[in-house]
Design a protein around this motif. Structure first.
Motif, PDB file in Angstrom:
ATOM      1  N   LYS A 299      28.175  52.958  36.233  1.00  0.00           N
ATOM      2  CA  LYS A 299      27.431  53.431  37.397  1.00  0.00           C
ATOM      3  C   LYS A 299      28.294  54.263  38.344  1.00  0.00           C
ATOM      4  CE  LYS A 299      23.769  52.407  38.663  1.00  0.00           C
ATOM      5  NZ  LYS A 299      22.522  53.190  38.581  1.00  0.00           N
ATOM      6  N   GLY A 300      29.599  54.308  38.097  1.00  0.00           N
ATOM      7  CA  GLY A 300      30.466  55.142  38.917  1.00  0.00           C
ATOM      8  C   GLY A 300      31.027  54.459  40.145  1.00  0.00           C
ATOM      9  N   HIS A 301      30.812  53.146  40.294  1.00  0.00           N
ATOM     10  CA  HIS A 301      31.383  52.441  41.450  1.00  0.00           C
ATOM     11  C   HIS A 301      32.908  52.533  41.456  1.00  0.00           C
ATOM     12  CE1 HIS A 301      27.606  50.807  42.798  1.00  0.00           C
ATOM     13  NE2 HIS A 301      27.378  50.218  41.636  1.00  0.00           N
ATOM     14  N   VAL A 302      33.505  52.734  40.287  1.00  0.00           N
ATOM     15  CA  VAL A 302      34.955  52.811  40.173  1.00  0.00           C
ATOM     16  C   VAL A 302      35.519  54.001  40.932  1.00  0.00           C
ATOM     17  CG1 VAL A 302      34.817  54.130  38.022  1.00  0.00           C
ATOM     18  CG2 VAL A 302      36.877  52.834  38.532  1.00  0.00           C
ATOM     19  N   LEU A 303      34.721  55.066  41.090  1.00  0.00           N
ATOM     20  CA  LEU A 303      35.221  56.279  41.721  1.00  0.00           C
ATOM     21  C   LEU A 303      34.990  56.256  43.229  1.00  0.00           C
ATOM     22  CD1 LEU A 303      33.880  58.834  39.105  1.00  0.00           C
ATOM     23  CD2 LEU A 303      36.256  58.136  39.429  1.00  0.00           C
TER      24      LEU A 303
ATOM     25  N   ILE B  73      40.038  35.550  34.387  1.00  0.00           N
ATOM     26  CA  ILE B  73      39.429  36.771  34.920  1.00  0.00           C
ATOM     27  C   ILE B  73      39.734  36.818  36.417  1.00  0.00           C
ATOM     28  CG2 ILE B  73      37.284  38.056  35.280  1.00  0.00           C
ATOM     29  CD1 ILE B  73      36.135  36.573  32.865  1.00  0.00           C
ATOM     30  N   PHE B  74      40.176  37.972  36.887  1.00  0.00           N
ATOM     31  CA  PHE B  74      40.638  38.081  38.261  1.00  0.00           C
ATOM     32  C   PHE B  74      39.995  39.273  38.958  1.00  0.00           C
ATOM     33  CE2 PHE B  74      43.845  36.179  35.572  1.00  0.00           C
ATOM     34  CZ  PHE B  74      44.114  34.991  36.235  1.00  0.00           C
ATOM     35  N   VAL B  75      39.846  39.126  40.268  1.00  0.00           N
ATOM     36  CA  VAL B  75      39.304  40.195  41.112  1.00  0.00           C
ATOM     37  C   VAL B  75      40.483  40.870  41.812  1.00  0.00           C
ATOM     38  CG1 VAL B  75      37.798  40.753  43.043  1.00  0.00           C
ATOM     39  CG2 VAL B  75      37.156  38.927  41.456  1.00  0.00           C
ATOM     40  N   PRO B  76      40.745  42.146  41.530  1.00  0.00           N
ATOM     41  CA  PRO B  76      41.843  42.839  42.219  1.00  0.00           C
ATOM     42  C   PRO B  76      41.546  42.960  43.712  1.00  0.00           C
ATOM     43  CG  PRO B  76      41.059  44.086  40.301  1.00  0.00           C
ATOM     44  CD  PRO B  76      40.052  43.025  40.582  1.00  0.00           C
TER      45      PRO B  76
ATOM     46  N   MET C 153      33.543  46.026  50.505  1.00  0.00           N
ATOM     47  CA  MET C 153      32.915  44.712  50.401  1.00  0.00           C
ATOM     48  C   MET C 153      31.757  44.564  51.378  1.00  0.00           C
ATOM     49  SD  MET C 153      34.285  42.955  48.014  1.00  0.00           S
ATOM     50  CE  MET C 153      33.564  41.387  48.445  1.00  0.00           C
ATOM     51  N   GLU C 154      31.489  45.593  52.152  1.00  0.00           N
ATOM     52  CA  GLU C 154      30.436  45.503  53.153  1.00  0.00           C
ATOM     53  C   GLU C 154      29.089  45.197  52.490  1.00  0.00           C
ATOM     54  OE1 GLU C 154      28.501  48.199  56.785  1.00  0.00           O
ATOM     55  OE2 GLU C 154      30.265  48.882  55.687  1.00  0.00           O
TER      56      GLU C 154
ATOM     57  N   ALA D 236      29.151  40.599  40.347  1.00  0.00           N
ATOM     58  CA  ALA D 236      29.111  41.273  39.051  1.00  0.00           C
ATOM     59  C   ALA D 236      28.477  42.653  39.137  1.00  0.00           C
ATOM     60  CB  ALA D 236      28.335  40.416  38.053  1.00  0.00           C
ATOM     61  N   GLY D 237      29.190  43.652  38.640  1.00  0.00           N
ATOM     62  CA  GLY D 237      28.693  45.023  38.613  1.00  0.00           C
ATOM     63  C   GLY D 237      29.069  45.852  39.821  1.00  0.00           C
ATOM     64  N   ARG D 238      29.483  45.198  40.902  1.00  0.00           N
ATOM     65  CA  ARG D 238      29.806  45.935  42.129  1.00  0.00           C
ATOM     66  C   ARG D 238      31.307  46.001  42.405  1.00  0.00           C
ATOM     67  NH1 ARG D 238      25.287  46.527  45.595  1.00  0.00           N
ATOM     68  NH2 ARG D 238      26.748  47.574  47.003  1.00  0.00           N
ATOM     69  N   ILE D 239      32.077  45.223  41.699  1.00  0.00           N
ATOM     70  CA  ILE D 239      33.538  45.232  41.868  1.00  0.00           C
ATOM     71  C   ILE D 239      34.184  45.243  40.483  1.00  0.00           C
ATOM     72  CG2 ILE D 239      33.463  43.986  44.065  1.00  0.00           C
ATOM     73  CD1 ILE D 239      34.352  41.486  42.477  1.00  0.00           C
ATOM     74  N   ASP D 240      35.477  45.525  40.475  1.00  0.00           N
ATOM     75  CA  ASP D 240      36.226  45.548  39.225  1.00  0.00           C
ATOM     76  C   ASP D 240      36.703  44.142  38.890  1.00  0.00           C
ATOM     77  OD1 ASP D 240      37.393  46.661  36.990  1.00  0.00           O
ATOM     78  OD2 ASP D 240      39.258  47.176  38.010  1.00  0.00           O
ATOM     79  N   TRP D 241      36.820  43.856  37.610  1.00  0.00           N
ATOM     80  CA  TRP D 241      37.458  42.640  37.112  1.00  0.00           C
ATOM     81  C   TRP D 241      38.616  43.032  36.222  1.00  0.00           C
ATOM     82  CZ3 TRP D 241      32.165  40.602  35.033  1.00  0.00           C
ATOM     83  CH2 TRP D 241      31.409  40.080  36.091  1.00  0.00           C
TER      84      TRP D 241
END
Length: 914
Positions: free
Chosen positions: A181-185, A621-624, A631-632, A645-650
């Motif tokens: 979905k491009g949340h990474v960018l 499994i860790f959350v960076p 996080m808002e 899930a799906g909104r942050i990186d693991w």
């Protein structure tokens, strides 16, 4: 007759705190011993011997309390509850003492129906299915079914989310995947592609970006050496998998095009003409970003061999093969796409940087009770996920999504029906009914079942595996039953009016929320995630068969260690995609061989297993770290990875042993494993191959006037002071270089000591091994009695071990850098025993050398550390000793000197690029 009273004295349940440590240098000849060895390994035989030892810890509890004098399992259990009634006096029951108690069901399946003599020596074949066998049910001499198996025996667990499926959906799924979905960018997520003007990720950076262009030039130099060792292969095709922003690809190609390494012009022209670079990327958003930078990028999944064909097609469509725009592809062997790589059209090198940590994990639990078989799936459980939400929250969500009143109520009714049918069936098994006797009336089925799954991670309770043992513990162990009651009461409050969402319903809801981020965030706030152990399916068992066999010796060693300490189970994480990944690379490289180089954070198999087994709540499994602004609107999810899930990186820690073992079973060899900075060589490398001589300049990330940033420190392994904790991350970045050999093995392009991938292969030079949880290394070194070692352990010793192992990890890396620097500046004479001895004998010479080293490394490492490590290396070199165990840094320094200067065509000082 009197039997042993309850409660029995239990073993103390020590908690090993996973302090941070490191990996130590393996021998100078690289990693050559087999990682697949089984029958010849001592730990496997020791494990089998221990299973035959009736005095071993973690025996079947019934053996200790049920059987005395005339009361024997053979007499009392060869039947059903009504067969030998005099065995049961009210204190103990058939269901608590007999491993076959779950074989009998009402009037349908009875001992007479299944085991009577009239049915012959194998009993009534209509009775036997799966784990219910004649040996277990009629003879009562097989391992009991696990309580988790019994709990789920009447239901289908298909709709319980497999951990790797959930991970994949949330990271790469087309509907709501973080990368897809491009949340990474930075600025991504809206419309799925991110903004075009930036090359940065949303909340993290990588070494190729932070250390550009120097990180890529270290790679570039290695690629050149590989090209030479592959006899100047043309075309020399490099495939990078999962290239992120494309920075490594961009900088590496610039390095080749501009001769940034300073190669001889004639050699550089041949090298540049042969060099081709292609990216394989799974994320559409990242692939678009890469292509916007002018990089060749093709779609593909690194965890699927099916991607081989599309990548080979991309290689065959290179600029050299197409002849430019509008010109038909040239009909040359290198321009023909095939099912697998060929000698002419395959890849030569496959790279990955921070890719493998994104592979989907599966968490497994191996019980240490009874006589478990490491290579049998019956001895293992797989952890799955179940999501719950209150009916009111679900109703509100459905209305907002446009459901009519009838449709919403129909959906809720359907989900409630599945919840009741599934979880009440579990609550009414023999295990569930035992729990019901201990908790308040009207406790929900969800609370009963989830309390059992949560109890597993309370290591101090030593939750058993066998169903009859579990029934006995629930009924008679007040510590366990009190804890169970507290957990159930809490869950009953939290889950009031809640329903469980089948996997397919959860996916459907996420599909409908994919373009409504605020509502999606509200859904994430409302959902709770529960982990639940289930039996391993046949399909999963088939996938993991090779893994069980490949790691049997390592698992046996871990099992002996933790069972000796009284732990009830091992917890391990496997990524099935790692084997598929190696299979994909094998397909790309073709029959003439090549190299696979991976960089990532992780450790060896045993180190990771220790970190998981001492903490049952650790899923690997860790959350960076995530910036506050990203996080808002989202729930707090740093301490519960599935929450957002799906909104942050693991991320996960890579098991480099498993990757190397997967390569070995295909005939590959491990060339190098160790910290990523050991890929860097400052001193010049001279090579002669097929009558051609090559002089390869060195290259350093830290330039002469370079700024010692935190990323530079991280590259060189100086991480203990980066976050102010003073604790080294023993799982920090490593490199693994594998070779798929052709007819003749190539020399290693890395001239520094390789670290071990199995503690069996730990370098005997090391007086301690800081590559794992410190206590896991320290306890066995104190003697065979693990409990005796723990009685000597104080908080002061534990803290001291943490510091010692952290420093050991860092200083082993510093030692290599110091030796490489000396050789680059003064040649190999600088590390000869006679030269070193002369320096140590003359304080003035030692002070001059010390100042030179401090001028280069003092700012990063500090005067005391540089002085102590340098002095220790020189003393080791001067003595010439190789066998006596010592500090890891002294071993690493000595081995680096040997590899640089004792190898034909080794290093010289001329032409180093500092």
């Amino acid at each position: 007759m009197q039997r042993m009273p309850w409660p029995l004295p239990l073993l103390p349940w020590p908690v090993l705190v996973p302090a941070h440590g490191a990996h130590g240098a393996h021998g100078v000849h690289g990693v050559r011993d087999s990682l697949l060895a089984r029958d010849s390994i001592e730990s496997v035989q020791e494990w089998h011997d221990s299973l035959a030892d009736e005095t071993a810890a973690l025996r079947d509890i019934s053996s200790d309390v049920c059987w005395h004098a005339g009361f024997t399992k053979e007499r009392c259990c060869r039947g059903d509850p009504s067969t030998t009634k005099d065995c049961w006096d009210g204190s103990y029951s058939f269901g608590e003492c007999c491993p076959n108690a779950d074989c009998w069901m009402g009037e349908t399946f009875t001992y007479d129906f299944c085991c009577a003599d009239r049915h012959g020596p194998e009993g009534n074949q209509a009775c036997w299915s799966g784990d219910f066998t004649h040996q277990l049910c009629c003879l009562a001499n097989a391992t009991s079914n696990s309580w988790a198996d019994i709990l789920a025996s009447e239901i289908e667990t298909e709709q319980f989310y497999q951990m790797d499926d959930f991970y994949t959906d949330a990271q790469y799924g087309d509907e709501w995947g973080y990368y897809s979905k491009g949340h990474v960018l930075l600025g991504g997520g809206k419309g799925g592609q991110g903004q075009e003007q930036t090359q940065q990720f949303a909340h993290f950076t990588t070494y190729p970006m932070a250390l550009s262009p120097h990180f890529a030039r270290v790679f570039c130099r290695l690629l050149f050496i590989m090209w030479v060792q592959l006899h100047e292969r043309a075309p020399f095709r490099v495939v990078e998998m999962g290239a992120g922003s494309g920075q490594l690809a961009y900088d590496t190609q610039q390095c080749v095009r501009t001769n940034a390494l300073g190669l001889a012009p004639a050699v550089w022209r041949r090298w540049a003409a042969a060099f081709e670079y292609t990216i394989m990327e799974r994320s559409p958003a990242l692939r678009k970003r890469q292509q916007s930078r002018g990089l060749r990028s093709v779609a593909g999944d690194a965890q699927s061999t099916g991607s081989c064909k599309s990548v080979l097609a991309a290689l065959a469509a290179s600029a050299a093969c197409t002849g430019g725009e509008g010109v038909d592809a040239l009909d040359a062997p290198e321009c023909r796409a095939n099912e697998r790589g060929t000698a002419e059209a395959g890849a030569s090198v496959v790279l990955s940087n921070e890719l493998l940590d994104a592979f989907a994990p599966v968490k497994l639990r191996f019980s240490l009770y009874g006589k478990p078989n490491i290579t049998s799936c019956r001895s293992w459980q797989e952890v799955r996920l179940v999501h719950t939400i209150t009916q009111e929250k679900l109703r509100t969500l459905l209305h907002v999504l446009g459901y009519s009143e009838d449709a919403a109520e129909g959906t809720i009714s359907q989900v409630q029906g599945w919840t009741d049918a599934t979880f009440c069936a579990m609550a009414n098994t023999t295990i569930g009914l035992e729990v019901q006797q201990q908790v308040a009336a009207n406790t929900s089925c969800l609370a009963i079942t989830f309390s059992l799954s949560e109890l597993v991670n309370h290591l101090d309770l030593g939750v058993p595996f066998a169903s009859h043992n579990m029934r006995m513990r629930i009924r008679k162990d007040t510590k366990l039953s009190d804890r169970l009651r507290l957990i159930t009461e809490r869950l009953n409050r939290e889950l009031e009016t809640s329903v469980a969402l089948p996997r397919d319903v959860y996916r459907q809801v996420r599909h409908q929320l994919r373009d409504v981020p605020d509502l999606e965030a509200d859904f994430l706030h409302s959902v709770q995630t529960h982990l639940f152990p289930v039996s391993i399916t046949k399909e999963r068992c088939d996938d993991l068969e090779w893994w069980f066999k490949a790691h049997e010796a390592r698992i046996a060693k871990l099992a002996l260690f933790y069972r000796g300490l009284g732990y009830p189970a091992l917890h391990l994480v496997v990524r099935p995609g790692e084997d598929n990944f190696i299979d994909l690379v094998d397909c790309l490289l073709g029959p003439t061989g090549g190299f696979k180089l991976s960089l990532d954070y992780g450790a060896n198999f045993e180190g990771l297993a220790h970190s998981l087994s001492v903490d049952g709540d650790n899923d690997g499994i860790f959350v960076p770290p995530i910036p506050h602004e990203l996080m808002e609107g989202l729930p707090e999810c740093h301490n519960l990875w599935p929450k957002c899930a799906g909104r942050i990186d693991w991320t996960t820690f890579v098991d480099f042993t498993n990757l190397a073992a997967a390569g070995e079973r295909r005939g590959w060899r491990t060339v190098f494993y160790g910290p990523q900075n050991l890929l860097e060589q400052v001193s010049r490398l001279n090579l002669t191959l097929n009558g051609n001589s090559y002089s390869v300049p060195g290259y350093a990330v830290l330039q002469q006037d370079g700024w010692v940033s935190r990323h530079v420190k991280g590259w060189y392994g100086r991480e203990s002071d980066m976050d102010g904790t003073g604790v080294q991350r023993w799982t920090s970045f490593k490199a693994l270089l594998l070779e798929k050999p052709s007819a003749k093995e190539a020399q290693s392009p890395i001239l520094f000591p390789s670290w071990h991938l199995d503690t069996r292969l730990t370098d005997p030079c090391w007086s301690f091994d800081p590559s794992t949880v410190p206590l896991a290394d320290w306890i066995p070194r104190q003697g065979k009695d693990s409990h005796d070692a723990l009685t000597k352990l104080t908080d002061e010793i534990n803290q001291k071990l943490g510091r010692q192992y952290a420093e050991g990890y860092e200083e082993a890396q510093l030692a290599v850098r110091l030796v490489d620097f000396l050789v680059a500046k003064s040649g190999c004479d600088a590390v000869r025993p006679a030269t070193v001895a002369a320096i140590l004998e003359r304080p003035g010479k030692w002070e001059v050398l010390r100042r030179r080293l401090l001028n280069k490394w003092g700012e990063m490492w500090g005067e005391e550390t540089v002085t102590r490590v340098a002095r220790g290396i020189l003393e080791r070199l001067a003595s010439g000793e190789e066998e006596e165990a010592t500090w890891p840094f002294a071993c690493a320094g000595q081995q680096a000197a040997m590899l640089l200067c004792a190898t034909p065509g080794g290093a010289s000082k001329a032409g180093s690029r500092l």
